[in-house]
Design an enzyme around this catalytic site. Structure first.
Site, PDB file in Angstrom:
ATOM      1  N   PHE A  65       0.868  -1.182   0.000  1.00 46.09           N
ATOM      2  CA  PHE A  65       0.000   0.000   0.000  1.00 46.09           C
ATOM      3  C   PHE A  65       0.902   1.227   0.000  1.00 46.09           C
ATOM      4  CE2 PHE A  65      -2.285   3.537   1.782  1.00 46.09           C
ATOM      5  CZ  PHE A  65      -3.527   3.461   1.174  1.00 46.09           C
ATOM      6  N   ASP A 118       9.410   3.148   1.600  1.00 41.68           N
ATOM      7  CA  ASP A 118       8.208   3.860   2.036  1.00 41.68           C
ATOM      8  C   ASP A 118       8.073   3.713   3.544  1.00 41.68           C
ATOM      9  OD1 ASP A 118       5.675   4.711   2.708  1.00 41.68           O
ATOM     10  OD2 ASP A 118       4.663   3.712   1.048  1.00 41.68           O
ATOM     11  N   LYS A 128       2.645  10.789   8.381  1.00 43.16           N
ATOM     12  CA  LYS A 128       2.006  10.310   9.604  1.00 43.16           C
ATOM     13  C   LYS A 128       2.655  10.870  10.875  1.00 43.16           C
ATOM     14  CE  LYS A 128      -0.229   6.244   7.614  1.00 43.16           C
ATOM     15  NZ  LYS A 128      -1.623   6.637   7.804  1.00 43.16           N
ATOM     16  N   THR A 184       2.011  24.374  -4.873  1.00 44.39           N
ATOM     17  CA  THR A 184       1.866  25.706  -4.259  1.00 44.39           C
ATOM     18  C   THR A 184       2.576  25.794  -2.923  1.00 44.39           C
ATOM     19  OG1 THR A 184      -0.255  26.089  -5.354  1.00 44.39           O
ATOM     20  CG2 THR A 184       0.215  27.407  -3.393  1.00 44.39           C
TER      21      THR A 184
END
Length: 522
Positions: free
Chosen positions: A238, A343, A374, A398
């Site tokens: 995931f 990851d 997280k 941005t």
């Protein structure tokens, strides 16, 4: 190294090392603790509660859960129904009263207090209403950043570089010298993909500028300007829900359904058998097969620019592999010229017993990029200089991060260092793991496959319905804990989760197992 205490428990003496601070937690003391731990006997009575260098939660917290209604209660249900009139509210478990929540305990709007082992999808690092975190918003020196959200890529505040150095770069993974803040875990991964695709093509050009054909063709999504590059991922992985990330996500069909995907390769991830010590040969063969599959894919497809892997496949079922597997995986990528991305969105920031879970692998060559979010509060990725594009505006948006979240990270890092939270995660996590293993032994066939790193502990129920029933029973008894995979229960507490909280969980877990399966308590 501390105070040595011998305590009788279940007919066996266990060695405890009472440590007040991390400086007293010496290697000798740790060895004594481990020796005591190995003498555990069947059932929770045989699992000693360890000491930890972490002191009590700052400003105190409740002693335990307290329930006055079912969870969710009537107020939460009413708010959920109202929310559903304006957006999807199906995933809401209950509405939180943040003012009343404290430490490791979350209070809902109905007055229930639960031990929080979910911690907002593993993203609440230092508990509820931690005074160090509250100080971030009360400190007048921070008010200008709280009042203005700058376009950090164009007009950062004067002290931005200093703040990056004192926070993100102060905990950078070994060997990674650059950091790019982002907005969330998914866009951290997505932009790491982009940086790697860009670097891959720049490496091919060997310093030459892009051709006119490349510049023209990319505007209509055609080759050679839009090359057929790929990212290799693993079954069970995931990596987020953005478009590119979804092509590397393979945990649940509902995440991917109806969304177009890139034709990128997928390799098998090891399916280890537990207990590890009883399945050494099988697990070595399993990992070797998976490594061979990776090497075979890369040998046949020169368009694979990068590989991404989680230290623990979290959403996919808390699936683990050995440090040797990851070292060899890193070696394959290096030999094939494929960029290696780790990851650490869910595993980073101390919960694994290392600040970064991949530190346990002891890699000779660091990853090319490490993504985070997280518990770090701010998202982004660390990388080598090679992954910084030669031209500006290639990896851009941005905001390019959020200075308020960096202020929060300052508080998190302060707590991690001052309260020995990484060491606490290692000790407390081992206690949770030992406790679950003891329950497995006491109730054979009802819980299985206990595994973990730090407090990232998981175990399996016999079936998905059994898993869901146990989780619901835990919640009804005051413990909120999440599922993952097919039939897995995973622990995702905050960093101030200590042995006394673990004991509440283990006792409640045993009660939930006994009540669901209707067996006698051991």
């Amino acid at each position: 190294s501390g105070q040595l205490v011998l305590r009788p428990c279940g007919g066996v003496c266990f060695v405890h090392i009472t440590m007040l601070r991390q400086k007293l937690w010496s290697p000798a003391g740790r060895a004594l603790y481990n020796a005591g731990r190995t003498m555990a006997v069947r059932g929770l009575a045989g699992v000693p509660t360890p000491a930890t260098p972490m002191p009590e939660f700052p400003s105190g917290e409740p002693e335990g859960p307290s329930l006055v209604t079912e969870v969710p209660g009537p107020k939460s249900k009413a708010l959920q129904a109202e929310m559903a009139t304006t957006q999807d509210a199906g995933a809401v478990k209950y509405f939180v009263d943040f003012d009343k929540s404290k430490g490791n305990f979350v209070s809902d709007v109905d007055g229930n207090r639960l031990l929080d082992m979910y911690s907002h999808i593993a993203s609440l690092p230092v508990g509820y209403n931690n005074p160090h975190m509250l100080e971030v918003f009360q400190n007048p020196a921070n008010h200008s950043l709280l009042a203005h959200r700058p376009a950090l890529g164009n007009a950062p505040p004067a002290d931005w570089v200093d703040r990056l150095k004192s926070t993100l770069l102060s905990v950078a993974p070994k060997g990674l010298t650059h950091v790019q803040p982002m907005m969330c875990g998914s866009c951290a991964n997505e932009n790491a993909f982009k940086a790697i695709f860009i670097a891959f093509q720049e490496r091919k050009r060997a310093g030459k500028p892009p051709s006119a054909d490349e510049l023209a063709s990319c505007m209509v999504n055609e080759s050679p300007g839009s090359p057929d590059l790929k990212f290799l991922s693993f079954h069970g992985a995931f990596h987020g829900r953005l478009l590119g990330c979804l092509s590397t996500t393979h945990s649940k069909a509902i995440h991917k359904l109806d969304v177009p995907a890139f034709d990128w390769p997928i390799a098998p991830f090891p399916k280890l058998k537990y207990p590890l010590e009883d399945n050494v040969a099988y697990n070595q063969e399993e990992e070797a097969k998976c490594l061979a599959a990776v090497d075979d894919i890369l040998s046949k497809d020169s368009n694979v620019a990068g590989l991404i892997v989680e230290p623990i496949q979290a959403e996919g079922g808390d699936n683990h592999a050995s440090p040797d597997f990851f070292r060899k995986l890193r070696g394959i990528c290096k030999d094939r010229g494929v960029y290696f991305v780790c990851d650490e969105v869910q595993t980073g920031c101390g919960a694994s017993g290392h600040f970064w879970a991949h530190e346990a692998w002891e890699l000779e060559t660091p990853p090319d990029a490490v993504t985070f979010s997280k518990k770090m509060q701010i998202a982004g990725y660390y990388c080598t200089k090679e992954l910084i594009p030669a031209s500006t505006y290639r990896v851009f948006n941005t905001w390019m991060g959020d200075p308020v979240r960096l202020l929060q990270l300052e508080a998190v890092i302060k707590c991690v260092k001052e309260y020995s939270l990484v060491e606490n995660a290692k000790i407390t996590g081992q206690y949770i793991l030992d406790g679950v293993k003891a329950l497995q032994a006491a109730y054979p066939g009802l819980l299985a496959n206990a595994r973990g790193a730090g407090t990232l502990v998981a175990f399996d129920a016999p079936t998905p319905s059994d898993r869901d029933a146990i989780i619901n029973s835990l919640k009804a008894k005051g413990v909120d804990i999440p599922p993952c995979g097919e039939a897995t229960i995973r622990c995702r507490p905050g960093l101030f989760f200590g042995p006394k909280h673990a004991r509440i969980f283990l006792d409640t877990l045993e009660d939930a197992v006994v009540s669901h399966f209707k067996v006698a308590k051991k």
